[in-house]
Scaffold this motif. Structure first.
Motif, short mmCIF file in Angstrom:
data_model
loop_
_atom_site.label_atom_id
_atom_site.label_comp_id
_atom_site.label_asym_id
_atom_site.label_seq_id
_atom_site.Cartn_x
_atom_site.Cartn_y
_atom_site.Cartn_z
N ALA A 32 43.08 34.54 34.93
CA ALA A 32 42.39 33.31 33.79
C ALA A 32 40.77 33.82 33.98
O ALA A 32 40.12 34.03 33.64
N PHE A 33 40.30 33.66 36.05
CA PHE A 33 38.68 34.07 35.41
C PHE A 33 38.29 35.63 35.56
O PHE A 33 37.52 36.08 35.09
N GLU A 34 39.92 36.94 35.82
CA GLU A 34 39.29 38.06 35.62
C GLU A 34 39.57 38.39 33.62
O GLU A 34 38.50 39.31 33.69
N ARG A 35 40.65 37.41 33.33
CA ARG A 35 40.21 37.64 31.70
C ARG A 35 39.39 37.09 30.72
O ARG A 35 38.70 37.54 30.19
N GLY A 36 38.20 36.16 31.91
CA GLY A 36 37.59 35.41 31.11
C GLY A 36 36.35 36.53 31.18
O GLY A 36 35.31 36.39 30.50
N ARG A 37 36.25 37.31 32.35
CA ARG A 37 35.17 38.57 31.85
C ARG A 37 35.59 39.55 31.39
O ARG A 37 33.95 40.15 31.15
N ASP A 38 36.40 39.88 31.05
CA ASP A 38 36.78 40.89 30.61
C ASP A 38 36.46 40.32 29.00
O ASP A 38 36.88 39.56 28.34
N PRO A 39 35.39 41.56 28.23
CA PRO A 39 35.06 40.90 26.56
C PRO A 39 35.99 41.03 25.59
O PRO A 39 36.25 40.49 24.28
N ASP A 40 36.79 41.63 26.16
CA ASP A 40 39.11 41.91 25.21
C ASP A 40 39.96 41.27 25.27
O ASP A 40 40.65 41.39 25.26
N ASP A 41 39.44 40.26 25.87
CA ASP A 41 40.58 39.29 26.98
C ASP A 41 40.19 37.74 26.26
O ASP A 41 38.28 37.88 25.81
N PHE A 42 40.81 36.86 26.27
CA PHE A 42 40.66 35.09 26.33
C PHE A 42 39.30 35.30 27.18
O PHE A 42 40.07 34.95 28.15
N THR A 43 38.92 33.95 26.75
CA THR A 43 38.00 33.19 27.66
C THR A 43 38.75 32.21 29.12
O THR A 43 39.48 31.86 28.08
N LEU A 44 37.58 31.50 29.96
CA LEU A 44 39.00 30.68 30.72
C LEU A 44 38.46 29.39 29.73
O LEU A 44 39.87 28.36 29.42
N GLU A 45 38.35 29.15 28.52
CA GLU A 45 38.37 28.11 27.95
C GLU A 45 39.44 27.96 26.78
O GLU A 45 39.97 26.95 27.05
N ALA A 46 39.52 29.35 26.21
CA ALA A 46 40.54 29.50 25.00
C ALA A 46 42.42 28.86 25.97
O ALA A 46 43.18 28.66 25.23
N ILE A 47 42.38 30.20 27.22
CA ILE A 47 43.22 29.73 28.14
C ILE A 47 43.91 28.36 28.35
O ILE A 47 44.72 28.26 28.57
N ILE A 48 42.64 27.70 29.09
CA ILE A 48 43.21 25.83 29.45
C ILE A 48 43.04 25.44 28.02
O ILE A 48 43.83 24.20 27.94
N ALA A 49 42.22 25.57 26.99
CA ALA A 49 42.38 25.13 25.80
C ALA A 49 44.61 25.39 24.87
O ALA A 49 44.97 23.96 25.04
#
Lengths: 54, 165
Positions: free
Chosen positions: B68-85
């Motif tokens: 989730a943290f890796e994806r959150g750092r990727d500008p073309d992927d979900f943020t941590l907030e969206a993943i947790i939401a």
């Protein structure tokens, strides 16, 4: 689980199906047009709601 | 839920570990998640997070992984907030009395669409919310639903969910 598909993949699929996005003024149409228009909106976070747990 | 294959990752410092735990706890509580929140420094098939229903809401479990943290750092992927939401969406489906009654028998695929839309509503207007609406629509399109019908369905579901929430 949110799944493994990235936003880039989702954007590509929606662009293929919807072009630049649906017409109309509904909140969903506006949301999709914003999503398809933006390469990345990171840093433009959502306003947190104050909903109570169910 | 079966056991997921997990990939071990390079270790992180205790400071970084603590920072990640604090961050996911803060986001989860902001989004209304009730229950335990756990960080696991692994990469698995969850995509970054998973909701586990407990015997009651206070022992529900949100597990967030390093992915989730890796994806959150990727500008073309979900943020941590969206993943947790999205995971908070699953909790609301399971725990909201009226919604649980209405949605008790939905398929796994339908629940994923609903979890994204509820997650979008919990987040409120903004980019993260837009990404979850887009994800829900893409999932409906993947079932063979036409773009017009998928759009109408998403609009109708959001309208209905707003009344419940």
């Amino acid at each position: 689980m949110i799944g493994k598909k990235s936003l880039a993949e989702i954007r590509a699929e929606l662009e293929a199906a919807l072009g630049k996005g649906p017409d109309g003024d509904s909140s969903v149409a506006q949301s999709l047009r914003r999503f398809l228009a933006g390469k990345s909106g990171k840093g433009k976070g959502s306003k947190k709601s104050k909903r109570k747990p169910g | 839920m079966g056991v997921m294959a997990e990939e071990e990752l390079n270790p992180i410092s205790q400071i970084e570990l603590r920072r990640r735990k604090q961050r996911i706890l803060q986001i989860a509580r902001q989004l209304g998640f009730v229950g335990r929140v756990e960080y696991r420094h692994v990469c698995n098939q969850s995509g970054g997070a998973q909701y586990g229903r407990g015997s009651d809401q206070s022992v529900d479990l949100l597990t967030v992984t390093a992915q989730a943290f890796e994806r959150g750092r990727d500008p073309d992927d979900f943020t941590l907030e969206a993943i947790i939401a999205h995971e908070r969406g699953h909790q609301i489906i399971a725990r909201h009395r009226k919604l649980a009654q209405q949605l008790g028998g939905v398929s796994g695929a339908a629940e994923e669409v609903l979890a994204s839309l509820i997650g979008a509503l919990v987040l409120g207007p903004g980019y993260d919310s837009d990404t979850l609406v887009a994800k829900a629509l893409a999932e409906l399109l993947a079932t063979g639903t036409s773009p017009e019908d998928a759009l109408r369905l998403v609009e109708s579901l959001i309208e209905t969910l707003e009344e419940y929430l």
